[in-house]
Scaffold this motif. Structure first.
Motif, PDB file in Angstrom:
ATOM      1  N   GLY A  96      -2.127  -2.786   3.454  1.00 44.89           N
ATOM      2  CA  GLY A  96      -3.545  -3.715   3.393  1.00 44.89           C
ATOM      3  C   GLY A  96      -3.846  -3.831   5.048  1.00 44.89           C
ATOM      4  O   GLY A  96      -3.194  -3.207   5.799  1.00 44.89           O
ATOM      5  N   ALA A  97      -4.783  -4.514   5.010  1.00 43.46           N
ATOM      6  CA  ALA A  97      -5.208  -4.813   6.616  1.00 43.46           C
ATOM      7  C   ALA A  97      -4.168  -5.574   7.168  1.00 43.46           C
ATOM      8  O   ALA A  97      -4.172  -5.387   8.726  1.00 43.46           O
ATOM      9  CB  ALA A  97      -6.312  -5.737   6.523  1.00 43.46           C
TER      10      ALA A  97
ATOM     11  N   ILE B 147       3.370  -3.375   2.518  1.00 45.97           N
ATOM     12  CA  ILE B 147       4.159  -4.139   1.459  1.00 45.97           C
ATOM     13  C   ILE B 147       5.248  -3.408   0.619  1.00 45.97           C
ATOM     14  O   ILE B 147       4.917  -2.138   0.233  1.00 45.97           O
ATOM     15  CB  ILE B 147       3.314  -5.106   0.678  1.00 45.97           C
TER      16      ILE B 147
ATOM     17  N   LYS C 157       6.017  -8.115   3.265  1.00 42.35           N
ATOM     18  CA  LYS C 157       4.991  -7.701   4.183  1.00 42.35           C
ATOM     19  C   LYS C 157       5.317  -7.640   5.271  1.00 42.35           C
ATOM     20  O   LYS C 157       5.537  -8.890   6.009  1.00 42.35           O
ATOM     21  CB  LYS C 157       3.865  -8.470   3.597  1.00 42.35           C
TER      22      LYS C 157
ATOM     23  N   GLU D  43       6.839 -14.055  -3.917  1.00 39.71           N
ATOM     24  CA  GLU D  43       7.442 -13.725  -5.145  1.00 39.71           C
ATOM     25  C   GLU D  43       6.927 -12.272  -5.232  1.00 39.71           C
ATOM     26  O   GLU D  43       5.853 -11.859  -4.984  1.00 39.71           O
ATOM     27  CB  GLU D  43       7.242 -14.547  -6.355  1.00 39.71           C
TER      28      GLU D  43
ATOM     29  N   LEU E 242       5.285  -9.411  -7.979  1.00 41.50           N
ATOM     30  CA  LEU E 242       4.838  -9.499  -9.430  1.00 41.50           C
ATOM     31  C   LEU E 242       4.769  -8.130  -9.840  1.00 41.50           C
ATOM     32  O   LEU E 242       3.574  -7.507  -9.455  1.00 41.50           O
ATOM     33  CB  LEU E 242       3.560 -10.351  -9.500  1.00 41.50           C
TER      34      LEU E 242
ATOM     35  N   ASP F 234      -2.094  -5.422  -9.945  1.00 40.05           N
ATOM     36  CA  ASP F 234      -3.231  -6.185  -9.578  1.00 40.05           C
ATOM     37  C   ASP F 234      -4.614  -6.155 -10.220  1.00 40.05           C
ATOM     38  O   ASP F 234      -4.453  -5.042 -11.202  1.00 40.05           O
ATOM     39  CB  ASP F 234      -3.723  -6.012  -8.209  1.00 40.05           C
TER      40      ASP F 234
ATOM     41  N   ASP G 228     -10.813 -13.734   1.386  1.00 45.84           N
ATOM     42  CA  ASP G 228     -10.586 -12.416   1.399  1.00 45.84           C
ATOM     43  C   ASP G 228     -10.122 -12.083  -0.114  1.00 45.84           C
ATOM     44  O   ASP G 228      -9.447 -11.360  -0.667  1.00 45.84           O
ATOM     45  CB  ASP G 228      -9.480 -11.768   2.211  1.00 45.84           C
TER      46      ASP G 228
ATOM     47  N   ASN H   6      -6.348  -8.556  -4.522  1.00 44.94           N
ATOM     48  CA  ASN H   6      -5.557  -9.905  -4.166  1.00 44.94           C
ATOM     49  C   ASN H   6      -5.164 -10.861  -5.476  1.00 44.94           C
ATOM     50  O   ASN H   6      -4.859 -11.895  -5.287  1.00 44.94           O
ATOM     51  CB  ASN H   6      -6.303 -10.678  -3.054  1.00 44.94           C
TER      52      ASN H   6
ATOM     53  N   ASP I 127      -2.336 -13.401  -0.951  1.00 45.35           N
ATOM     54  CA  ASP I 127      -2.858 -13.209   0.437  1.00 45.35           C
ATOM     55  C   ASP I 127      -3.907 -14.279   1.035  1.00 45.35           C
ATOM     56  O   ASP I 127      -4.741 -14.183   1.838  1.00 45.35           O
ATOM     57  CB  ASP I 127      -3.843 -11.893   0.533  1.00 45.35           C
TER      58      ASP I 127
HETATM   59  N1  ATP Z   1       3.902 -10.196  -4.346  1.00 48.59           N
HETATM   60  C1  ATP Z   1       3.270  -8.843  -4.882  1.00 48.59           C
HETATM   61  N2  ATP Z   1       3.975  -8.279  -5.818  1.00 48.59           N
HETATM   62  C2  ATP Z   1       3.654  -7.061  -6.638  1.00 48.59           C
HETATM   63  N3  ATP Z   1       2.596  -6.443  -5.850  1.00 48.59           N
HETATM   64  C3  ATP Z   1       1.995  -6.810  -4.543  1.00 48.59           C
HETATM   65  C4  ATP Z   1       2.321  -8.097  -4.184  1.00 48.59           C
HETATM   66  N4  ATP Z   1       1.567  -8.181  -3.035  1.00 48.59           N
HETATM   67  C5  ATP Z   1       1.012  -7.052  -3.224  1.00 48.59           C
HETATM   68  N5  ATP Z   1       1.042  -6.547  -4.065  1.00 48.59           N
HETATM   69  C6  ATP Z   1       0.464  -4.849  -4.236  1.00 48.59           C
HETATM   70  O1  ATP Z   1       0.223  -4.464  -2.840  1.00 48.59           O
HETATM   71  C7  ATP Z   1      -0.954  -3.721  -2.894  1.00 48.59           C
HETATM   72  C8  ATP Z   1      -1.098  -4.021  -1.261  1.00 48.59           C
HETATM   73  O2  ATP Z   1      -1.301  -5.474  -0.961  1.00 48.59           O
HETATM   74  P1  ATP Z   1      -1.596  -5.827   0.364  1.00 48.59           P
HETATM   75  O3  ATP Z   1      -1.928  -7.454   0.165  1.00 48.59           O
HETATM   76  O4  ATP Z   1      -0.814  -5.599   1.567  1.00 48.59           O
HETATM   77  O5  ATP Z   1      -2.942  -5.384   0.651  1.00 48.59           O
HETATM   78  P2  ATP Z   1      -4.451  -5.556   0.035  1.00 48.59           P
HETATM   79  O6  ATP Z   1      -4.653  -6.888  -0.610  1.00 48.59           O
HETATM   80  O7  ATP Z   1      -4.836  -4.248  -0.696  1.00 48.59           O
HETATM   81  O8  ATP Z   1      -5.374  -5.610   1.287  1.00 48.59           O
HETATM   82  P3  ATP Z   1      -5.277  -6.928   2.523  1.00 48.59           P
HETATM   83  O9  ATP Z   1      -4.217  -7.194   3.203  1.00 48.59           O
HETATM   84  O10 ATP Z   1      -6.321  -6.339   3.404  1.00 48.59           O
HETATM   85  O11 ATP Z   1      -6.037  -7.928   1.758  1.00 48.59           O
HETATM   86  C9  ATP Z   1      -1.868  -4.784  -3.723  1.00 48.59           C
HETATM   87  O12 ATP Z   1      -2.994  -4.330  -3.976  1.00 48.59           O
HETATM   88  C10 ATP Z   1      -0.957  -5.132  -4.846  1.00 48.59           C
HETATM   89  O13 ATP Z   1      -1.111  -4.124  -5.993  1.00 48.59           O
END
Ligand code: ATP
Length: 408
Positions: free
Chosen positions: A126-127, A131, A144, A193, A195, A199, A241, A246, A259
């Motif tokens: 992500g931005a 992760i 992350k 945690e 998940l 998403d 965001d 998210n 996030d």
């Molecule tokens: N805690 C988590 N458990 C399981 N999957 C996760 C978790 N956090 C993020 N992800 C997965 O990783 C992907 C990327 O997450 P990340 O938060 O890095 O980026 P984003 O949400 O797409 O963008 P941004 O950080 O710009 O909001 C998410 O779309 C989600 O599918």
């Protein structure tokens, strides 16, 4: 000799610390208005916050907090202001500092040594960072790693670390649980945690339109998590965001908000280099959910999350974004400058839902409902849907039913 700081600055710092230790509000205000940084420290690393906390001056402490200091500066002995307040038994000061994210130890409770994390596989980018699934103390977690454009900016790192004590206080069934962070070594890593069910974006890609009952349940999950964040004291946690990527699904099929609280470090508001971090990372999806006032760089508050919520719920009913093939930035322009809003094309919206969504994405932030109000209205819709289902089950001839289950 006053060293590299200069005699005049030394004198100013001396006055600041003396005013703090005496609880002299006028003295503090004069010095801070004069431009001296609130975090200025003497050679023992003592700040005005340490002194107000040690001496138990509540009004002086409150005044200093208004100037947004680092709440956990560490002096030469390794003490934070909260550690001083605890030592001298100033209960009111302890309460206020804790509400502002104060910690007793210079090694905060949330600190995770990097050696405890066993990185397994990447799951997304992500931005903020990349992760990965990781193992931590026997538990599968999401880790992350903060990306270089953020991690190399000392101001952003300072603010990011300042935010962690607050994140560590949060706990709600619809909010992804923060578990800790690596801040003492590079790269910075944030651990939450994990998940595994993915998403909401992936869910909608797979399932298309959601049934009204599922959409209302998901909307309630989001609203409950967001209401908890917005009602956080002393300040609301604004997501900034909120978007389907998210919103993560747990084993029981409920959504959790992820996030949160970090959106302030990214976004279309240009950073010092003038670059847009969304564009720098190729991530422009968030423009789809962006409130007009954010896009127009106007002042905004937590109601920006209500706008995003309205767009997300419309997508759940419609099976995805209306303008899938339009550039997200163009959508944000049309919404901010021409008042364009997503259409209602299906007939599965429960009574009251379209009106609720129109209020959520009102151009005027003051006219948007609060999440507390949204929850009440969604609960009414949920029980109406439940009643309708109950009636339609009743309509099945009794000869076709066995113990409440229809035999077709
Ligand atoms: N805690 C988590 N458990 C399981 N999957 C996760 C978790 N956090 C993020 N992800 C997965 O990783 C992907 C990327 O997450 P990340 O938060 O890095 O980026 P984003 O949400 O797409 O963008 P941004 O950080 O710009 O909001 C998410 O779309 C989600 O599918």
């Amino acid at each position: 000799m006053a060293g590299a700081r200069g005699a005049q600055e030394e004198e100013e710092i001396g006055k600041l610390l003396l005013s703090a230790s005496q609880g002299d509000l006028a003295g503090l205000e004069t010095i801070l208005q004069g431009g001296l940084a609130v975090d200025s420290a003497d050679y023992d690393g003592r700040t005005a916050l340490h002194l107000a906390a040690s001496e138990g001056h509540v009004p002086a402490l409150k005044l200093l907090l208004k100037h947004k200091p680092n709440v956990n500066p560490v002096d030469r002995k390794g003490d934070t202001p909260l550690a001083n307040a605890v030592e001298y038994g100033h209960t009111e000061i302890c309460k206020i500092l804790r509400e502002h994210g104060g910690v007793v130890s210079s090694v905060p409770d949330y600190e995770i040594p990097i050696s405890e994390l066993e990185f397994k596989r990447p799951i997304g980018k992500g931005a903020f960072g990349e992760i990965c699934v990781a193992k931590w103390r026997g538990t599968t977690v999401a880790a992350k790693t903060i990306l270089a454009p953020l991690a190399n900016n000392p101001q952003i790192v300072k603010e990011f670390i300042g935010e962690l004590a607050m994140l560590a206080q949060l706990s709600h069934p619809n909010v992804v649980q923060f578990l800790g962070a690596v801040t003492k070594t590079h790269p910075l890593v944030m651990v939450t945690e994990y998940l595994p069910k993915g998403d909401l974006y992936a869910h909608m890609e797979k399932s298309g339109r959601l049934e009204a009952g599922t959409a209302v349940q998901f909307a309630l999950d989001i609203a409950r998590g967001m209401n908890y964040l917005h009602q956080h004291k002393p300040e609301a946690v604004v997501h900034r965001d909120l978007k389907p990527r998210n919103l993560l699904e747990n084993e029981a099929g409920h959504l959790k908000v992820a996030d949160f609280g970090l959106g302030k470090f990214i976004g279309p508001v240009t950073t010092d280099g003038g670059a847009d971090l969304y564009e720098m990372t190729g991530e422009t999806g968030s423009y789809r959910y962006m409130a007009p006032e954010v896009f127009l760089h106007k002042h905004y508050n937590e109601t920006v999350d209500i706008f995003s919520f309205g767009i997300i719920v419309q997508e759940m009913f419609e099976g995805g974004p209306a303008s899938r093939f339009q550039y997200p930035k163009e959508i944000a322009i049309a919404r901010a400058k021409e008042g364009q809003r997503p259409p209602f094309t299906v007939n599965s919206y429960p009574k009251g839902m379209k009106q609720l969504l129109k209020e959520c994405w009102d151009h005027n932030p003051e006219k948007r409902p609060t999440f507390a109000n949204i929850i009440t209205r969604l609960e009414e819709m949920q029980s109406a849907i439940g009643t309708q289902k109950h009636h339609s089950t009743d309509a099945v001839p009794s000869s076709n039913r066995t113990h409440g289950c229809s035999v077709l």
